[in-house]
Design a protein around this motif. Structure first.
Motif, short mmCIF file in Angstrom:
data_model
loop_
_atom_site.label_atom_id
_atom_site.label_comp_id
_atom_site.label_asym_id
_atom_site.label_seq_id
_atom_site.Cartn_x
_atom_site.Cartn_y
_atom_site.Cartn_z
N ALA A 465 0.84 -1.21 0.00
CA ALA A 465 0.00 0.00 0.00
C ALA A 465 0.87 1.26 0.00
O ALA A 465 0.59 2.24 -0.70
CB ALA A 465 -0.91 -0.01 1.22
N ARG A 466 1.94 1.22 0.79
CA ARG A 466 2.85 2.38 0.88
C ARG A 466 3.42 2.73 -0.49
O ARG A 466 3.49 3.88 -0.90
CB ARG A 466 3.98 2.01 1.87
CG ARG A 466 4.92 3.06 2.25
CD ARG A 466 4.57 3.93 3.44
NE ARG A 466 3.21 4.06 3.86
CZ ARG A 466 2.50 5.19 3.77
NH1 ARG A 466 3.00 6.27 3.27
NH2 ARG A 466 1.27 5.25 4.19
N LYS A 467 3.80 1.67 -1.26
CA LYS A 467 4.38 1.90 -2.60
C LYS A 467 3.34 2.56 -3.50
O LYS A 467 3.65 3.45 -4.29
CB LYS A 467 4.81 0.57 -3.23
CG LYS A 467 5.86 -0.21 -2.43
CD LYS A 467 7.27 0.28 -2.68
CE LYS A 467 8.33 -0.65 -2.15
NZ LYS A 467 8.48 -0.66 -0.71
N PHE A 468 2.07 2.12 -3.39
CA PHE A 468 1.02 2.72 -4.24
C PHE A 468 0.73 4.16 -3.83
O PHE A 468 0.41 5.00 -4.65
CB PHE A 468 -0.25 1.87 -4.20
CG PHE A 468 -0.18 0.71 -5.16
CD1 PHE A 468 -0.24 0.93 -6.52
CD2 PHE A 468 -0.01 -0.58 -4.71
CE1 PHE A 468 -0.14 -0.12 -7.42
CE2 PHE A 468 0.08 -1.64 -5.59
CZ PHE A 468 0.03 -1.41 -6.95
N ILE A 469 0.84 4.42 -2.51
CA ILE A 469 0.64 5.81 -2.06
C ILE A 469 1.74 6.70 -2.62
O ILE A 469 1.49 7.80 -3.11
CB ILE A 469 0.58 5.87 -0.52
CG1 ILE A 469 -0.78 5.37 -0.06
CG2 ILE A 469 0.84 7.28 -0.01
CD1 ILE A 469 -1.01 5.34 1.40
N SER A 496 -3.55 3.65 -9.27
CA SER A 496 -3.08 3.61 -7.88
C SER A 496 -4.21 4.03 -6.93
O SER A 496 -4.39 3.43 -5.86
CB SER A 496 -1.84 4.49 -7.69
OG SER A 496 -2.11 5.81 -8.10
N PHE A 497 -5.02 5.01 -7.33
CA PHE A 497 -6.12 5.49 -6.50
C PHE A 497 -7.15 4.36 -6.30
O PHE A 497 -7.58 4.07 -5.16
CB PHE A 497 -6.78 6.70 -7.16
CG PHE A 497 -7.83 7.37 -6.31
CD1 PHE A 497 -7.50 8.46 -5.51
CD2 PHE A 497 -9.15 6.92 -6.30
CE1 PHE A 497 -8.46 9.08 -4.71
CE2 PHE A 497 -10.11 7.54 -5.51
CZ PHE A 497 -9.76 8.61 -4.71
N LEU A 498 -7.53 3.71 -7.39
CA LEU A 498 -8.53 2.64 -7.31
C LEU A 498 -8.01 1.46 -6.48
O LEU A 498 -8.74 0.89 -5.67
CB LEU A 498 -8.91 2.15 -8.71
CG LEU A 498 -9.66 3.16 -9.59
CD1 LEU A 498 -9.78 2.64 -11.02
CD2 LEU A 498 -11.05 3.46 -9.04
N MET A 499 -6.75 1.11 -6.73
CA MET A 499 -6.19 -0.01 -5.96
C MET A 499 -6.20 0.28 -4.47
O MET A 499 -6.53 -0.58 -3.65
CB MET A 499 -4.75 -0.28 -6.41
CG MET A 499 -4.67 -1.10 -7.69
SD MET A 499 -2.95 -1.52 -7.99
CE MET A 499 -3.09 -2.49 -9.47
N LEU A 500 -5.84 1.50 -4.10
CA LEU A 500 -5.79 1.86 -2.68
C LEU A 500 -7.19 1.83 -2.06
O LEU A 500 -7.37 1.36 -0.94
CB LEU A 500 -5.13 3.22 -2.49
CG LEU A 500 -3.61 3.22 -2.72
CD1 LEU A 500 -3.09 4.63 -2.88
CD2 LEU A 500 -2.89 2.52 -1.56
N TYR A 507 -9.40 -4.80 3.17
CA TYR A 507 -8.55 -5.17 4.31
C TYR A 507 -8.54 -4.15 5.44
O TYR A 507 -7.84 -4.31 6.41
CB TYR A 507 -7.11 -5.41 3.83
CG TYR A 507 -7.00 -6.61 2.93
CD1 TYR A 507 -7.00 -7.90 3.45
CD2 TYR A 507 -6.95 -6.46 1.54
CE1 TYR A 507 -6.92 -9.01 2.63
CE2 TYR A 507 -6.87 -7.56 0.71
CZ TYR A 507 -6.86 -8.83 1.25
OH TYR A 507 -6.80 -9.94 0.45
N GLY A 508 -9.33 -3.06 5.29
CA GLY A 508 -9.39 -2.07 6.37
C GLY A 508 -8.41 -0.92 6.13
O GLY A 508 -7.30 -1.12 5.63
N SER A 509 -8.84 0.27 6.50
CA SER A 509 -8.04 1.46 6.19
C SER A 509 -6.75 1.53 7.00
O SER A 509 -5.83 2.26 6.66
CB SER A 509 -8.86 2.73 6.42
OG SER A 509 -9.47 2.66 7.69
#
Length: 989
Positions: A465-469, A496-500, A507-509
Motif C-alpha cells: 500500500a505504501r508503494k502505491f501511495i 493507484s487510487f482505485l487499488m488503494l 482489508y481495512g483502512s
C-alpha cells in the motif's frame, strides 16, 4: 539444687535416672520463666549428650522422644540437630537418629509464626541433605563390605536410609516445603543436588536391583520438586476443540492482515488453558482452515482463505515450533496431525472439489519448505492421499478442468508480490510506461485480488500500500505538455487510487495509514481517505471544509465538465480535481434541481466525470453518499439518480487504456460505499457485475426482529452445532457493534447460566470464549468489572451460580482474564481497533484508588496474617493491600484491566472472609481452582499477583483448596513475604 545450664540439668537427670515425664516436670521447675526450649536449643543439647558414647544413650534419647511427643521442641529444631551429626561410621547412633525421624517426618507441621514455618522448610532441606549423605556413606560401606565378603551390616543400614528418604519424599506437603526451601536457600539446594549426584554414582555399582530402584525413585522425586507446579495432564478423551476452531475461523475471516505473533500467543494460551495435546491442536487448526475454504463465499473471500491456509498458517506453525520442547518432537506432532487429517477423507474431498486440486499435496509441500515435516514423512503422506483420491467421487468435470486452482495461484502470487515491490521501488519518472505495463497486468482477471491476498497473508500488504501511495503522490507533482505522457500520468494516478480504495475496503483502512511522522506532509490519498471516504461506522459531514475547496478551481471544473468537448489531459491536476469534484457535484445537483440543467446535460457531465479516470467518479459518489444521508426520503431521488449515472460504465471508443478493468474495480468500490445508504433507503442500484463477487457477509440480520432475539437464536444454533462458522462470526460481530459490549456480554452470560447439562455448559464456555475474542479486552472489563461483581454481591442471583453453570462461568472468567492480561501489554489487533469504542465506564471513577502515603502503602503491601493491626477485616482493606511490595513500582493502577482484576480479587477475599457461605463461596473456589489449573509454571505476572496475601489463609480453610500444590500456585514465591505466607499455610495443613 541450683542448675546453671541445660547441659547440667540433662546430666543430673541421667545420673538420678529420672523417667521421661519426671524429667519434663523438673525441667519446667529449673527453667520456669516461660523460656521456649527451642531458644535454649534443647533438642541440640539432648542429642549431643545422647551421642557421646559409641552407642546412643537410651535414657537421654527417651527424654528427646518425650520432648517431641509433648511438643516441647519443634520439629525444625530436631531436624536441624540431627543434620549436624556427621559420624556415619557409628551404626547404632545413625539407626537411633533414623528412628527419631521416623516419629514425625511424614506428618510435619508448624502452627507458629511465618518465620518459624520458613525455619521448618530450611530444616527439612538440611535433613534431606543429611539423609542423602548418610545413604551414600552406607552404600560406600556396603560396597567395601562386599569386596571384603561381609555385606550384612551395611545393607541393613542402607535399606533403613532409603526407607526414611522414601517416606519423607512421598508426602506432597514435604515436597512443597522443600520447594519453598529451594527458593529460600539456593546454595543449600545446590549442595544437596551434588550429594544426590554422588549417591547416584555410588549406587550405580550396586548389584541389588530393589535398593537401586528405590534410590532411583527417591532421586526422581527430588528432581521433580522444582517443577511440581508445571505438571498438567493433557486432555486425551476429546478429539474436537471448538475454541481453536473458532479462533482460526475468526482470524481467517476477519484478520488476514494481522500479525502472526498475537495469533500464535492466543493459540498457545488456549492450548495451555485447555491442556490440548500438540497433534490434536495442529489437527484442529488444519480442520478449521479447510472448513473456512469450503464455506467461504466465492471471489475475494475464497482467495483470502486460500492465502490464509497455504501461506499464513505454515508461518504460524513455524512460530509454534519455537514453543515446543524440541524440533524433532514438533515435526513428529505435525506428522501425527497430518495422519489424523488424512483420515478425514470427506473434509479433504470437499476441499479438493472446491479448489479443483489436491489441497493436501500443496499443504504438505509448504510444510516441507518451512521445515515442519521431514521429506520421508511428506512422501509417505502424499502417497496415502493419492491412494485415497483414486476412490474419491470424480472431482474434475468438463467445465472446470481448465480453471486454474486457487492454491497454486496463491503460492505463485507470493514471489510475484516481492518482484512487484522491487519494480515499484525504481524511479517512476524514468520509465512510467514500463510501470504502467506491470500495473495493467495486475488488473487483469483476478490477479489483483490474488496478489493482495498473498501480500496480506505474508505481512507485505502495508508496504504494498505504501508503494502505491508513493506512486499516487508522484503523479500529483509535475505536468507534461506531451499528451502521451499526460495520459500515462492520468492512468498511473487512476490505477493507484482505485487499488488503494480497493485495499482499504477489503482489508481495512489501517493497512494504508502510515505512522504519523511529525512535520511530514500527509500524502493526498491518505488525506482524502480519512476525510472523504465513506466506511462502515464512519459518518461523514457533506458540509465539512474538506468538501469545500478553492471556489475558482470548482468553477473551472464545473465549466470543464459541462463543456461538450472532452477533457484536456495535459492541463489536469487529478488530485485537485478529486478534491474539487464534491463542490462541483453540489453546484450541478442544485442546478438540476432548480431546472437550470436538463437530464441530458447531467448524463453528459457524468460521462465526462467517469470517461477518463474512474477515481473522479469514486470521489463524486463518496460525497453524494454523505449528502444523501442528510436528506429526507422525498429529497433523495436526484442524488440517487446521479449515483446510478456514475455507476454504469461509459460505452465509447475514446476511453483511456485498461478502461474495462478499471471500471470493474470502480463498480466494486462504489457498491461498498453505497451499501449503507441503499439499505437505509431500500433503493436498488444495479452495479455492473463484471466478474466481481457481490458483497459477502452483507446485510446478515433479519429485518424487523429485535436484536436480542437474533443473539439468543444464533447462539442456540452455534451451541447445537458445537462450532462457530464464518457467517455466525459476522452476525456476532454485527450484534456486538449494534448492542455494545455490555449488552452483548451480559446477554450471552445469561444464556450460559440457563444451561443445566454439564457437557452443554462446557461446550458453551469454549464457544463463548472464542466469540468474545471479537473484542476480548473490552468484554473482559465488562465481565470482571460489572457482571461478576453483580452476581457475587446480590444474594438473589446466587442460585444461578450453582453447578454446572457456575463452574462454567468461573472457567470462562479465568480464561478471559488470562487472555486479556497476557495480551493487553501488546497492541490491540487491527480488527479490534476498527470498532469504534463505546465509553464503557470510566474505570478510574468506578474503582477509586486511594492515593496513600508511600510509607503506609509499603506497610500494607508487606502485611500478612501476623499483623492484625494492619488488616482488621477483609472488607475495610483498601485495594492497595492486594499488592506485593515488588509490584508497587511495576503495576500501573491507572490501567483499567489492572484495577478490575485487583478489585475482583478483593471481592473474592472478602467473600472468603465473610461468615455467610453459599453458591457464591463455591463459585470463588471454582474460580481459584481454574486459576491454578491454567497456571503456567514460573509465570510471574499471572493474574494471581492481584490477590491479597491474606486471602491464602482464608482459602486453605476451604477443604477443596487445602492442598500444598494450590498454596504454592496461588502465592508469589518470588518474594520473601510470598514464601512466608506459603510456608505458614502449608505447614498448618
Amino acid at each position: 539444687m541450683k542448675v546453671v545450664n541445660l547441659k547440667q540439668a540433662i546430666l543430673q537427670a541421667w545420673k538420678e535416672r529420672w523417667s521421661d515425664y519426671q524429667w519434663a516436670i523438673n525441667m519446667k521447675k529449673f527453667f520456669p520463666k516461660g523460656a521456649t526450649w527451642d531458644i535454649l536449643n534443647l533438642a541440640d543439647a539432648l542429642l549431643e549428650q545422647a551421642m557421646i558414647g559409641p552407642s546412643p544413650n537410651p535414657l537421654i534419647l527417651s527424654y528427646l522422644k518425650y520432648a517431641i511427643s509433648s511438643q516441647m521442641v519443634s520439629y525444625s529444631s530436631v531436624l536441624t540437630a540431627i543434620s549436624k551429626f556427621d559420624d556415619f561410621s557409628r551404626d547404632l547412633c545413625i539407626q537411633a537418629l533414623l528412628d527419631i525421624m521416623d516419629m514425625f517426618c511424614d506428618r510435619l507441621s508448624c502452627h507458629g509464626k511465618a518465620e518459624e514455618c520458613i525455619g521448618l522448610c530450611r530444616a527439612l532441606l538440611s535433613a534431606l541433605h543429611w539423609l542423602l549423605r548418610c545413604t551414600a556413606a552406607s552404600a560406600e560401606r556396603l560396597r567395601e563390605g562386599l569386596e571384603a565378603g561381609a555385606p550384612a551390616a551395611g545393607e541393613k543400614q542402607l535399606a533403613m536410609c532409603l526407607q526414611r528418604l522414601e517416606k519423607t519424599l512421598s508426602s506432597t506437603k514435604n515436597r512443597a516445603l522443600l520447594h519453598i526451601a529451594k527458593l529460600e536457600e539456593a546454595s543449600s539446594w545446590t549442595a544437596m543436588e551434588h550429594s544426590l549426584l554422588k549417591l547416584g554414582e555410588i549406587l550405580a555399582n550396586l548389584s541389588d536391583p530393589q535398593l537401586r530402584s528405590q534410590a532411583e525413585q527417591c532421586g526422581t522425586l527430588i528432581r521433580s520438586i522444582p517443577t511440581m507446579l508445571s505438571v498438567h495432564s493433557e486432555q486425551l478423551h476429546k478429539t474436537g476443540f471448538p475454541t481453536v476452531h473458532a479462533l482460526v475461523l475468526l482470524e481467517g475471516t476477519m484478520n488476514l492482515t494481522g500479525e502472526t505473533q498475537p495469533l500464535v500467543e492466543q493459540l498457545m494460551m488456549v492450548k495451555r488453558m485447555q491442556h490440548i495435546p500438540t497433534p490434536l491442536f495442529v489437527l484442529e487448526i488444519w480442520k478449521a482452515c479447510f472448513v473456512g475454504i469450503i464455506e467461504s463465499p466465492e471471489g475475494t473471500e475464497e482467495l483470502k482463505w486460500t492465502a490464509f491456509t497455504f501461506l499464513k498458517i505454515p508461518q504460524v506453525l513455524v512460530k509454534l515450533k519455537k514453543y515446543s520442547h524440541g524440533d524433532k518432537d514438533f515435526t513428529e506432532d505435525v506428522n501425527c496431525a497430518f495422519e489424523f487429517l488424512l483420515k478425514l477423507t470427506p473434509l479433504l474431498d470437499k476441499a479438493d472439489q472446491r479448489c479443483n486440486c489436491d489441497c493436501a499435496n500443496f499443504l504438505l509441500q509448504e510444510c516441507s519448505k518451512q521445515g515442519l515435516l521431514s521429506e520421508a514423512s511428506v512422501n509417505n503422506l502424499m502417497a496415502k492421499r493419492t491412494l485415497d483420491r483414486e476412490q474419491a467421487p470424480q472431482l474434475k468435470s468438463g467445465e472446470n478442468a481448465n480453471i486454474q486452482p486457487n492454491p497454486g495461484l496463491i503460492l505463485r502470487a507470493e514471489p510475484t508480490v516481492t518482484n512487484i515491490l522491487k519494480t515499484m521501488d525504481a524511479d517512476h519518472s524514468k520509465s512510467p510506461e514500463g510501470l504502467l505495463g506491470v500495473l495493467g497486468h495486475m488488473l487483469s482477471g483476478k490477479s489483483l485480488d490474488l496478489l493482495l491476498a498473498a501480500a496480506a497473508a505474508t505481512g507485505k500488504l502495508k508496504s504494498f500500500a505504501r508503494k502505491f501511495i508513493n506512486l499516487n503522490e508522484f503523479t500529483t507533482h509535475g505536468s507534461e505538455d506531451n499528451p502521451k505522457a499526460a495520459s500515462v500520468r492520468a492512468l498511473l494516478f487512476d490505477i493507484s487510487f482505485l487499488m488503494l480504495c480497493h485495499v482499504a475496503q477489503t482489508y481495512g483502512s489501517e493497512v494504508i495509514l502510515s505512522e504519523s511522522r511529525t512535520g511530514a506532509e500527509v500524502p493526498f490519498f491518505e488525506t482524502w481517505m480519512q476525510t472523504c471516504m465513506p466506511e462502515e461506522g464512519k459518518i461523514l459531514n457533506p458540509d465539512h471544509p474538506c468538501f469545500r475547496p478553492d471556489s475558482t478551481k470548482v468553477e473551472s471544473l464545473v465549466a470543464l465538465l459541462n463543456n461538450s468537448s472532452e477533457m484536456k489531459l495535459v492541463q489536469m491536476k487529478w488530485h485537485e480535481a478529486c478534491l474539487s469534484i464534491s463542490a462541483a457535484i453540489l453546484e450541478i445537483l442544485n442546478a438540476w434541481e432548480n431546472g437550470v440543467l436538463a437530464f441530458e446535460s447531467i448524463q453528459k457531465i457524468t460521462d465526462n466525470i467517469k470517461g477518463k479516470v474512474c477515481s473522479l467518479a469514486v470521489c463524486a459518489v463518496a460525497w453524494l453518499v454523505a449528502h444523501v444521508r442528510m436528506l429526507g426520503l422525498d429529497e433523495r431521488e436526484k442524488s440517487l439518480q446521479m449515483i446510478r449515472q456514475l455507476a454504469g460504465p461509459l460505452y465509447s471508443e475514446n476511453t483511456l487504456q485498461f478502461y474495462n478493468e478499471r471500471v470493474v474495480i470502480m463498480s466494486s468500490i462504489l457498491e461498498h460505499m453505497c451499501a449503507d445508504v441503499l439499505q437505509q433507503t431500500a433503493t436498488q442500484i444495479k452495479f455492473p457485475s463484471t466478474g466481481v463477487d457481490t458483497m459477502p457477509y452483507w446485510n446478515l440480520l433479519p429485518p424487523k426482529r429485535p436484536i436480542k432475539e437474533v443473539l439468543t437464536d444464533i447462539f442456540a444454533k452455534v451451541l447445537e452445532k458445537g462450532w462457530v462458522d464464518s457467517r455466525s462470526i459476522h452476525i456476532f460481530d454485527t450484534l456486538l457493534h449494534m448492542g455494545g459490549v455490555y449488552w452483548f456480554c451480559n446477554n450471552l452470560i445469561k444464556e450460559l447460566l440457563k444451561e443445566t447439562r454439564k457437557e452443554h455448559t462446557l461446550r458453551a464456555v469454549e464457544l463463548l470464549y472464542s466469540i468474545f475474542c471479537l473484542d476480548m479486552q473490552q468484554v473482559t472489563l465488562v465481565l470482571l468489572g460489572h457482571i461478576l461483581p453483580g452476581l457475587l454481591t446480590d444474594s438473589s442471583k446466587w442460585h444461578s451460580l450453582m453447578d454446572p453453570p457456575g463452574t462454567a462461568l468461573a472457567k470462562l472468567a479465568v480464561w478471559c482474564a488470562l487472555s486479556s492480561y497476557s495480551s493487553h501489554k501488546g497492541q490491540a489487533s487491527t480488527r479490534q481497533k476498527k470498532r469504534h469504542r463505546e465509553d464503557i465506564e470510566d474505570y478510574i471513577s468506578l474503582f477509586p484508588l486511594d492515593d496513600m502515603q508511600p510509607s503506609k502503602l509499603m506497610r500494607l503491601l508487606s502485611s500478612n496474617e501476623d499483623d492484625t493491626n494492619v488488616l482488621s477485616s477483609p472488607t475495610d482493606r483498601s485495594m492497595s493491600s492486594s499488592f506485593s511490595a515488588s509490584q508497587l513500582h511495576t503495576v500501573n493502577m491507572r490501567d483499567p484491566l489492572n484495577r478490575v482484576l485487583a478489585n475482583l480479587f478483593l471481592l473474592i477475599s472478602s467473600i472468603l472472609g465473610s461468615r455467610t457461605a453459599g453458591p457464591h463461596t463455591q463459585f470463588v473456589q471454582w474460580f481459584m481452582e481454574e486459576c491454578v489449573d491454567c497456571l503456567e509454571q514460573g509465570s510471574r505476572g499471572s493474574i494471581l499477583q492481584f490477590m491479597p496475601f491474606t486471602t491464602v489463609s482464608e482459602l486453605v480453610k476451604v477443604s477443596a483448596m487445602s492442598s500444598p500444590k494450590v498454596v504454592l500456585a496461588i502465592t508469589d514465591l518470588s518474594l520473601p513475604l510470598g514464601r512466608q505466607v506459603a510456608a505458614k499455610a502449608i505447614a498448618a495443613l
